[in-house]
Design an enzyme around this catalytic site. Structure first.
Site, PDB file in Angstrom:
ATOM      1  N   PRO A  79       5.151 -17.053 -17.640  1.00 33.34           N
ATOM      2  CA  PRO A  79       6.443 -17.395 -18.244  1.00 33.34           C
ATOM      3  C   PRO A  79       7.549 -17.512 -17.544  1.00 33.34           C
ATOM      4  O   PRO A  79       7.936 -16.509 -16.776  1.00 33.34           O
ATOM      5  CB  PRO A  79       6.502 -16.283 -19.361  1.00 33.34           C
ATOM      6  CG  PRO A  79       5.650 -15.005 -18.802  1.00 33.34           C
ATOM      7  CD  PRO A  79       4.579 -15.603 -18.041  1.00 33.34           C
ATOM      8  N   SER A 108       8.352 -18.395 -22.041  1.00 27.97           N
ATOM      9  CA  SER A 108       9.461 -17.516 -21.674  1.00 27.97           C
ATOM     10  C   SER A 108      10.306 -17.205 -22.979  1.00 27.97           C
ATOM     11  O   SER A 108      10.755 -18.422 -23.689  1.00 27.97           O
ATOM     12  CB  SER A 108      10.230 -17.921 -20.767  1.00 27.97           C
ATOM     13  OG  SER A 108      11.341 -17.219 -20.519  1.00 27.97           O
ATOM     14  N   ILE A 130       8.658 -11.483 -23.960  1.00 29.37           N
ATOM     15  CA  ILE A 130      10.065 -11.264 -24.383  1.00 29.37           C
ATOM     16  C   ILE A 130      10.405 -10.363 -23.386  1.00 29.37           C
ATOM     17  O   ILE A 130       9.815  -9.431 -22.551  1.00 29.37           O
ATOM     18  CB  ILE A 130       9.714 -10.377 -25.738  1.00 29.37           C
ATOM     19  CG1 ILE A 130       8.800  -9.035 -25.565  1.00 29.37           C
ATOM     20  CG2 ILE A 130       9.078 -11.389 -26.756  1.00 29.37           C
ATOM     21  CD1 ILE A 130       9.130  -8.294 -26.730  1.00 29.37           C
ATOM     22  N   TYR A 131      12.036 -10.442 -23.512  1.00 29.75           N
ATOM     23  CA  TYR A 131      12.735  -9.191 -22.692  1.00 29.75           C
ATOM     24  C   TYR A 131      13.185  -8.473 -24.222  1.00 29.75           C
ATOM     25  O   TYR A 131      13.303  -9.124 -25.237  1.00 29.75           O
ATOM     26  CB  TYR A 131      13.925  -9.872 -22.283  1.00 29.75           C
ATOM     27  CG  TYR A 131      13.611 -10.481 -20.809  1.00 29.75           C
ATOM     28  CD1 TYR A 131      13.441  -9.800 -19.868  1.00 29.75           C
ATOM     29  CD2 TYR A 131      13.539 -11.823 -20.961  1.00 29.75           C
ATOM     30  CE1 TYR A 131      13.135 -10.357 -18.680  1.00 29.75           C
ATOM     31  CE2 TYR A 131      13.383 -12.554 -19.500  1.00 29.75           C
ATOM     32  CZ  TYR A 131      12.967 -11.637 -18.562  1.00 29.75           C
ATOM     33  OH  TYR A 131      12.842 -12.413 -17.484  1.00 29.75           O
ATOM     34  N   THR A 157       8.007  -8.032 -20.724  1.00 29.44           N
ATOM     35  CA  THR A 157       8.533  -7.878 -19.198  1.00 29.44           C
ATOM     36  C   THR A 157       9.458  -6.627 -19.210  1.00 29.44           C
ATOM     37  O   THR A 157      10.188  -6.379 -19.948  1.00 29.44           O
ATOM     38  CB  THR A 157       9.486  -9.162 -18.853  1.00 29.44           C
ATOM     39  OG1 THR A 157       8.452 -10.230 -19.060  1.00 29.44           O
ATOM     40  CG2 THR A 157      10.047  -8.742 -17.656  1.00 29.44           C
ATOM     41  N   LYS A 229       4.156  -6.506 -18.605  1.00 31.11           N
ATOM     42  CA  LYS A 229       4.364  -7.066 -17.389  1.00 31.11           C
ATOM     43  C   LYS A 229       5.326  -6.311 -16.430  1.00 31.11           C
ATOM     44  O   LYS A 229       6.317  -6.216 -16.918  1.00 31.11           O
ATOM     45  CB  LYS A 229       4.718  -8.475 -17.494  1.00 31.11           C
ATOM     46  CG  LYS A 229       5.004  -9.378 -16.277  1.00 31.11           C
ATOM     47  CD  LYS A 229       5.250 -10.838 -16.697  1.00 31.11           C
ATOM     48  CE  LYS A 229       5.416 -11.687 -15.587  1.00 31.11           C
ATOM     49  NZ  LYS A 229       6.915 -11.544 -15.022  1.00 31.11           N
ATOM     50  N   HIS A 253       7.847  -9.609 -10.519  1.00 37.44           N
ATOM     51  CA  HIS A 253       8.758 -10.619 -11.120  1.00 37.44           C
ATOM     52  C   HIS A 253       9.128 -11.595 -10.250  1.00 37.44           C
ATOM     53  O   HIS A 253      10.327 -12.352  -9.951  1.00 37.44           O
ATOM     54  CB  HIS A 253      10.271 -10.079 -11.577  1.00 37.44           C
ATOM     55  CG  HIS A 253      10.788 -10.427 -12.620  1.00 37.44           C
ATOM     56  ND1 HIS A 253      10.981 -10.084 -14.015  1.00 37.44           N
ATOM     57  CD2 HIS A 253      11.428 -11.656 -12.714  1.00 37.44           C
ATOM     58  CE1 HIS A 253      11.733 -10.799 -14.467  1.00 37.44           C
ATOM     59  NE2 HIS A 253      12.070 -11.891 -14.042  1.00 37.44           N
ATOM     60  N   ARG A 256      11.837 -11.279  -7.624  1.00 38.17           N
ATOM     61  CA  ARG A 256      13.412 -11.747  -7.956  1.00 38.17           C
ATOM     62  C   ARG A 256      14.021 -10.557  -8.366  1.00 38.17           C
ATOM     63  O   ARG A 256      15.122 -10.605  -8.854  1.00 38.17           O
ATOM     64  CB  ARG A 256      13.201 -12.701  -9.100  1.00 38.17           C
ATOM     65  CG  ARG A 256      12.664 -14.075  -8.479  1.00 38.17           C
ATOM     66  CD  ARG A 256      12.208 -14.905  -9.862  1.00 38.17           C
ATOM     67  NE  ARG A 256      13.404 -15.713 -10.380  1.00 38.17           N
ATOM     68  CZ  ARG A 256      14.023 -16.469 -10.450  1.00 38.17           C
ATOM     69  NH1 ARG A 256      13.826 -17.250  -9.267  1.00 38.17           N
ATOM     70  NH2 ARG A 256      15.036 -17.118 -11.005  1.00 38.17           N
ATOM     71  N   VAL A 287       0.694 -16.882  -5.671  1.00 34.40           N
ATOM     72  CA  VAL A 287      -0.606 -17.541  -5.680  1.00 34.40           C
ATOM     73  C   VAL A 287      -0.385 -19.018  -5.653  1.00 34.40           C
ATOM     74  O   VAL A 287       0.522 -19.920  -6.247  1.00 34.40           O
ATOM     75  CB  VAL A 287      -1.434 -17.617  -7.150  1.00 34.40           C
ATOM     76  CG1 VAL A 287      -2.701 -18.547  -7.438  1.00 34.40           C
ATOM     77  CG2 VAL A 287      -1.858 -16.104  -7.546  1.00 34.40           C
ATOM     78  N   GLY A 307       3.355 -19.158 -11.676  1.00 37.01           N
ATOM     79  CA  GLY A 307       4.859 -19.527 -12.136  1.00 37.01           C
ATOM     80  C   GLY A 307       5.246 -20.696 -11.443  1.00 37.01           C
ATOM     81  O   GLY A 307       5.533 -21.761 -12.012  1.00 37.01           O
ATOM     82  N   ARG A 308       5.816 -20.465 -10.080  1.00 36.47           N
ATOM     83  CA  ARG A 308       6.520 -21.461  -9.431  1.00 36.47           C
ATOM     84  C   ARG A 308       5.717 -22.857  -9.140  1.00 36.47           C
ATOM     85  O   ARG A 308       6.083 -23.847  -9.025  1.00 36.47           O
ATOM     86  CB  ARG A 308       6.907 -20.918  -8.030  1.00 36.47           C
ATOM     87  CG  ARG A 308       8.077 -19.856  -8.085  1.00 36.47           C
ATOM     88  CD  ARG A 308       8.539 -19.547  -6.787  1.00 36.47           C
ATOM     89  NE  ARG A 308       9.577 -18.482  -6.721  1.00 36.47           N
ATOM     90  CZ  ARG A 308       9.642 -17.274  -6.710  1.00 36.47           C
ATOM     91  NH1 ARG A 308       8.346 -16.626  -6.852  1.00 36.47           N
ATOM     92  NH2 ARG A 308      10.519 -16.632  -6.767  1.00 36.47           N
TER      93      ARG A 308
END
Length: 364
Positions: A79, A108, A130-131, A157, A229, A253, A256, A287, A307-308
């Site tokens: 996410p 996300s 979720i946050y 997260t 996470k 994260h 970040r 990865v 992710g990226r």
């Protein structure tokens, strides 16, 4: 760059040349000195694969099962926030790409397409990240919307009581757009005179009081399995099991949050040992190759999150780019399995890799 990209790194270079600097820096940047950001990738290079020869690898099966969902490979889309900054179709394009490749997508909380838009865009397995906001009613509503729209799990997260210091975003005065999921509920258009509007958004909304006892609250408002996470230590892995989560995600994260936190691949095995097979362990961070996926599985991960890499594909070519990046990684992973003598993901064992520490001990 001449020619079509043949790996994830070349997709990144395409995006560096085409995406506005503010958005490129947002997606690629890490916290402070970016030490952990670099180590997430470099640490994979210190792990050596030990292949087996003279194994019949005429048929390779990369498929696996994640929380009861059959998927084509041990790959999930991590996410990540605000995909419309990368491509105008945003998370809808990402979801379609994931569906076409038969992998699970994590959507996300900070997406630029709504839960409903993504759910209706294609028939695929999706998890919702979720946050927890200071206004718990908003978080509860988002969880209910995800459940109503067929999402298969909740990813909590847990490493963001405050936002890490992302200096590129501060310099660029990064702008946080209004997020459609929250329209009519809360404003997500924060303005800061100190730099990043993203940082201002997090400070204004994220609940810094979130702690282990709140897992029980989250379990009380949903029947969906919960993945936590942000686990990087055996101590937190044990607490996660005690809290009754359905799985843990080893993650920093994307480097970040806390700089000089460990590279995730360097602590994966510690978490796996602590969990003792009671729940699946998933892996996130750094990865870029199919060999990375193989190494993570050999060290005990059930699957990896990317992710990226997906963002690079999305920014370069939209849905097609997402599909190309996922397929690249799947193809590289399948080839690594074949060249290592593994016909299925269950054949990948701890003996297939040797860490830097193990190689050092062998030289003593």
């Amino acid at each position: 760059m001449a020619g079509e990209p043949v790996n994830v790194n070349e997709f990144q270079e395409l995006v560096r040349q085409s995406l506005p600097k503010m958005y490129y820096d947002y997606y690629t940047g890490g916290a402070e000195d970016q030490h952990t950001l670099k180590e997430n990738v470099k640490s994979f290079r210190r792990i050596i694969i030990q292949p087996r020869i003279l194994v019949d690898v005429s048929k390779i099966d990369t498929s696996t099962t994640i929380l009861g969902h059959k998927t084509s490979a041990p790959i999930m889309i991590a996410p990540t926030a605000m995909h419309k900054l990368a491509h105008h179709e945003g998370e809808v394009a990402t979801a379609r790409g994931a569906a076409a490749c038969d992998v699970i997508m994590g959507l996300s909380y900070m997406s630029t397409c709504t839960v409903e838009e993504v759910a209706s865009s294609c028939n695929a397995v999706r998890f919702f990240q979720i946050y927890v906001y200071k206004r718990r009613d908003i978080t509860a509503l988002m969880v209910h919307r995800a459940e109503k729209n067929g999402f298969g799990a909740i990813i909590l997260t847990a490493d963001t009581p405050r936002l890490g210091r992302r200096e590129a975003d501060i310099k660029n005065k990064m702008i946080a757009p209004q997020l459609k999921n929250f329209e009519g509920l809360i404003s997500t258009e924060y303005v800061s005179d100190k730099g990043s509007n993203i940082e201002a958004l997090a400070a204004g909304t994220f609940d810094a009081s979130l702690c282990w006892k709140d897992i029980e609250w989250l379990k009380s408002i949903t029947k969906l399995p919960i993945l936590i996470k942000g686990v990087l230590t055996s101590e937190d892995a044990i607490k996660a099991i005690e809290a009754g989560v359905a799985g843990v995600i080893v993650s920093n994260h994307g480097a970040r949050q806390l700089d000089y936190a460990p590279a995730t691949i360097s602590v994966l095995e510690e978490v796996v040992h602590a969990v003792q097979g009671k729940v699946p362990v998933f892996f996130d961070g750094g990865v870029r190759r199919g060999t990375d996926i193989f190494k993570a599985l050999a060290l005990g991960a059930k699957a990896v999150l990317i992710g990226r890499a997906v963002i690079y594909g999305l920014a370069a070519k939209g849905e097609l780019g997402v599909k190309q990046v996922i397929q690249m990684l799947k193809d590289e992973f399948e080839l690594t399995m074949a060249l290592s003598g593994c016909c299925s993901v269950d054949d990948i064992t701890r003996s297939h890799v040797k860490t830097e520490k193990e190689r050092f001990i062998c030289r003593m």
